[in-house]
Design an enzyme around this catalytic site. Structure first.
Site, PDB file in Angstrom:
ATOM      1  NE  ARG A 150     -77.715 -40.626   9.523  1.00  0.00           N
ATOM      2  CZ  ARG A 150     -78.094 -39.798   8.533  1.00  0.00           C
ATOM      3  NH1 ARG A 150     -77.176 -39.075   7.912  1.00  0.00           N
ATOM      4  NH2 ARG A 150     -79.351 -39.698   8.187  1.00  0.00           N
ATOM      5  CD  GLU A 151     -70.900 -45.703   8.140  1.00  0.00           C
ATOM      6  OE1 GLU A 151     -70.807 -45.202   7.015  1.00  0.00           O
ATOM      7  OE2 GLU A 151     -69.947 -46.211   8.763  1.00  0.00           O
ATOM      8  CB  VAL A 152     -72.090 -47.900  15.185  1.00  0.00           C
ATOM      9  CG1 VAL A 152     -72.259 -48.850  16.372  1.00  0.00           C
ATOM     10  CG2 VAL A 152     -70.714 -48.079  14.574  1.00  0.00           C
TER      11      VAL A 152
END
Length: 957
Positions: free
Chosen positions: A85-87
């Site tokens: 999700r962060e990437v």
């Protein structure tokens, strides 16, 4: 672009927490001048968000404020939804060139031809780096494609090297590789600067050391004193805040208890707030109990006005809800155990949504609107619904929808008095096949009988029309249902079309026998509940009626006789407008004027719905047991048999083998810890050991003889080498069963003056408890099984002690005997301390079973099974199961799961799944996924806990 942080570290916490910490520290000190606190600001969530409950929005902000993303790549990171999700967020806003990859485990393999990492051989990158993703300018790009192989740093030899400092050459070199692009200088220059400043700092320290020594000693003393005073003040402030939080949690818990019966959704949100303030089992227990008893699977909140339409996909995994004010339809993930999030929102109608309906195969969704149209959507992928057609032609509000059972025909009713039939052989181009109606009679509701040949039409009159639509082009009226006192607002057929329910605008529901459609007969029963919504369960045994007050009544419909109200579901705070069952009849969705929809579970243990019933026995059930792997059940009965059942398919247990040999009732069955041996006890005064390693061919190994009366109970010690038998001859016996073919009696336990009814070993095998009709339980030290001795005696209320059980992993003994079970703390066996008396709903508990920590089950003479959390100190049960039509004679937990067996005087053994309850006990805050959100600031203020507002469900939904 100026940024707050030089870099954001994305990593799998469980795998790379220590390395990420060391890397962050190294980046912040490498090349740091003496007068600055750090060389770079580097974001790592454990450091910056430890006290922030709104985790994801804060992470988004931190990423947006960072110049680079440092990805600690590993197989763990590749599997982490959090890292992915962060990437994904990073790639939506930044170029892939701003990602620095640090490999901590797994493999990175570059494909020179494709200009990307090989997805078949690379095991360390998250999916976001392989999917097609919108780039910073909004245009699609395939993640992972580069002009040249991206530079990445190999940290695989560092992660497991122990404590890391920049004094270690490996870490210094790796930090230099990563820090160089952050400083925008060459690695060699950066390392040279770092070493030069480090030497300067050492020389300065040596030169000034002598002159500063005295001052440093004085300063150190003053600093230590100041730090101690500061720490003491902080501790006192924190203790005061903790006390305020505990008091506030108590206030919220009390308020939740008051509204639990009338508004369980609010009670759960209050309970979640209390648990957030004071996350202890005693606070979580009421929340778990409320959640387990509510039957609520999910609260779906997203519409800004009345939820006027609601339907479940036949498999119950997706719900559709329509809003009257926002003119949209929302598709929701409603699978059991999911986050129950919104999958997609459908817009296109220009008026209120009046009805929604799934096709029987769940691939199509029809919507009806006040804009006079109906629409048809492909929802095979509910996250990406696709409009297929607009069904136009009506001049009034499209009021109701109905698919035939084969899904090939869709009827759309309208306030213009017509029902139009659409052929869906090709859903992309539906064909109008006919219509039926009267322009003077607005239609309110329609329903097909199974088979699709008969249609019921509720209209703005006191009559209901039954229409033969065998030929949609020539639909004809078959009968008129008369005798009503108001408009027919809702109609619904039961299975087979033999029963029709009609809900009037006056809130009264009539039932009709439509076995002969040409001559419908009204039932004598009228259900008067001020109703607004109506739905039959697919099997026709239940009718759900939504009330104007927000309640839903479930009526059981016997083949003969009057309907019986089976349950009332509470959760909505305003009128229920629409209802819909799934195909299995195990769930129902309701749409309400309170702007929410609720999905309800109707297959819960609290409703008496078991996973399965084992094949029936000819006589009373007396004992049950799970094998250690949970795949086999053993059941003893008054017929003198012990029977093995295969539970590999829990919903369809099958008989594996029958063990014959006892000449009387089999009073106890117990598996050895390795599952290879079964111990049985009988009123024929013997016990037996059986080899059950081959479940289909068990064989008797030996007989344990010596008791002079009924053997009531038997059990293995945790190591499987010792067994105990308990008898009406007032004794218990210890046996060496290391070789089950040659058991040897070690000792006789003769402290009781009455029949010994039960026996149980503690988890460590050092203690043995025996319960007796002499109204006591004795606790024995069996460290030396050949010389056991009584450590303590605890009373049984006073009542004969019928059952004893040790709670898993704790020195707590439960004692029961036709009353309320009592918990005793035996941490010091010589000084037992009474902890609490457990409450039971109506009648005394005669059987106990310790389950997966911390659950305890008790079977009662009134046919119920109560389940408690023994760690909370609270006496109320988490759950009460109506387990038998008569008394419960045996209960057994599967130690590896949340499954429970119960048997009763009704000769039936039932299998129950308590896994959801067990999961809630271990993580009460999981209730956030059910209620969708925590308290709002206004609701918090109205509750008046006396402490500042806290967001209690930051990531729900």
């Amino acid at each position: 672009m100026a940024t707050r942080y030089a870099a954001f570290i994305s990593y799998r916490r469980s795998a790379d927490r220590d390395l990420a910490t060391s890397l962050q520290h190294g980046l912040q000190v490498l090349g740091k001048p003496w007068y600055r606190p750090r060389a770079l600001r580097v974001f790592r969530d454990d450091t910056d968000l430890s006290a922030n409950p709104a985790l994801w929005p804060s992470l988004q902000q931190a990423m947006d404020d960072s110049g680079h993303l440092i990805l600690l790549a590993s197989p763990g990171a590749a599997e982490s939804a959090y890292v992915d999700r962060e990437v994904r967020h990073w790639l939506r806003h930044r170029s892939p060139s701003s990602i620095i990859i640090a490999l901590t485990g797994g493999e990175l393999v570059w494909d020179e031809h494709l200009r990307r990492f090989d997805p078949e051989q690379t095991t360390a990158l998250p999916p976001a780096l392989w999917r097609q993703t919108p780039g910073p300018d909004g245009t699609p790009m395939l993640a992972g494609i580069h002009d040249d192989e991206p530079r990445w740093v190999d940290l695989r030899g560092i992660r497991d090297a122990g404590p890391l400092t920049l004094g270690q050459p490996q870490l210094l070199a790796a930090v230099g590789d990563i820090a160089a692009p952050l400083h925008q200088v060459a690695k060699e220059e950066l390392l040279s600067t770092h070493l030069r400043r480090h030497r300067q700092a050492i020389r300065a320290a040596v030169a000034g050391g002598t002159a500063l020594a005295v001052l440093l000693v004085a300063a150190a003393v003053a600093t230590v004193y100041a730090l101690r005073q500061s720490a003491r003040a902080e501790q006192q402030a924190q203790a005061a805040q903790d006390q305020r939080d505990i008091a506030a949690a108590g206030t919220l818990t009390e308020l939740a208890a008051k509204v639990r019966g009338s508004d369980p959704v609010r009670a759960m949100r209050l309970g979640l707030a209390a648990y957030a303030l004071h996350p202890q089992p005693s606070v979580g227990q009421p929340l778990v109990a409320t959640t387990a008893a509510s039957r609520i699977r999910a609260v779906l909140a997203g519409h800004d006005d009345i939820v006027s339409a609601a339907a479940l996909r036949p498999d119950g995994q997706v719900a559709a809800t329509g809003g009257s004010g926002d003119q949209t339809v929302t598709l929701w993930d409603t699978a059991a155990g999911s986050r129950h999030r919104a999958l997609a929102t459908i817009s296109g109608h220009s008026g209120a949504i009046i009805d929604v309906a799934f096709s029987p195969d769940g691939k199509l969704l029809a919507t009806a609107s006040a804009d006079t149209t109906a629409m048809l959507f492909d929802v095979g992928d509910p996250a990406r619904p696709r409009q297929l057609a607009t069904l136009a032609g009506h001049t009034g509000t499209a009021t109701s929808l109905a698919f035939t059972s084969d899904g090939r025909l869709l009827a759309v009713a309208s306030a213009d008095g017509a029902a139009v039939f659409w052929d869906l052989a090709d859903p992309g181009t539906p064909q109008r096949r006919g219509a039926f109606g009267n322009p003077d009679t607005p239609m309110l509701s329609i329903a097909f009988a199974p088979g699709g040949r008969l249609l019921a039409i509720g209209a703005a009159t006191k009559n209901v029309l039954l229409v033969d639509v065998s030929d949609p082009k020539a639909a004809r009226r078959v009968a008129v249902v008369t005798g009503r006192s108001d408009w027919a607002a809702r109609v619904a057929f039961g299975p087979g079309g033999r029963r029709l329910a009609v809900l009037g605008r006056d809130g009264r529901t009539n039932l009709y026998d439509t076995t002969d459609p040409a001559a419908p007969k009204q039932s004598k029963t009228v259900i008067d509940t001020s109703s607004a919504g109506l739905a039959f369960s697919p099997d026709g045994t239940r009718l759900a009626i939504g009330g104007a007050s927000g309640t839903i009544d479930l009526w059981r419909l016997p083949d003969a006789g009057d309907p019986v109200k089976a349950a009332t579901l509470t959760g909505h705070t305003d009128a229920v407008w629409d209802l819909g069952f799934d195909a299995a009849g195990t769930a129902v969705v309701s749409g309400s004027a309170d702007q929410t929809a609720i999905v309800w579970n109707l297959d819960q243990p609290a409703d008496g719905v078991a996973v399965a019933k084992l094949p029936p026995r000819a006589d009373q059930i007396t004992s049950t047991a799970f094998s250690p792997d949970g795949r086999t059940a053993a059941v003893g009965g008054a017929d003198g048999l012990a029977v093995l059942y295969d539970l590999s398919a829990p919903a369809a247990p099958t008989t594996t083998a029958t063990l014959r040999g006892h000449t009387g009732t089999v009073t106890a069955v117990r598996f050895s810890p390795d599952g290879r041996t079964l111990l049985t006890a009988s009123d024929d005064r013997t016990s037996a050991l059986w080899d059950v390693s081959d479940r289909a061919a068990p064989r008797r190994l030996s007989t344990l003889s010596g008791h002079t009366d009924v053997v009531w109970d038997a059990a293995f010690a945790p190591d499987g080498r010792i067994a105990v038998t308990a008898s009406r001859d007032r004794s218990a016996a210890l046996w060496d069963v290391a070789d089950p073919a040659r058991p040897r009696r070690l000792a006789t336990l003769g402290a009781h003056t009455g029949s010994v009814q039960s026996a149980a070993f503690s988890a460590d095998g050092r203690l043995l408890a025996t319960g007796s009709t002499d109204q006591t339980a004795a606790v024995w030290d069996v460290t030396d099984p050949a010389a056991p001795w009584v450590v303590a005696t605890v009373p049984g209320q006073p009542q004969p002690v019928w059952a004893v059980a040790w709670t898993p992993g704790r020195a707590t003994l439960a004692v029961a005997g036709k009353g309320m079970p009592v918990l005793w703390d035996l941490s010091d066996p010589a000084r037992p301390q009474r902890l609490t008396t457990l409450q039971v709903p109506r009648a005394g508990v005669v059987q106990l079973a310790a389950g997966p920590q911390p659950l305890l089950a008790g079977g009662a003479v009134d046919g119920t099974v109560a389940v408690w959390d023994t760690t909370t100190g609270r006496p109320e049960p988490l759950l009460t199961i109506p387990a038998s039509a008569e008394g419960v004679t045996t209960v057994a937990f599967d130690a590896g799961s949340g499954r429970l067996l119960s048997g009763g005087d009704d000769r039936i053994v039932r299998l129950w799944d308590l896994t959801p309850v067990r999961e809630l006990v271990s993580a009460p805050s999981a209730a956030c996924a059910i209620v969708g959100r925590g308290l709002t600031e206004q609701e918090w203020a109205e509750a008046g806990p006396g402490v500042a507002y806290r967001q209690t469900c930051p990531s729900a939904g």
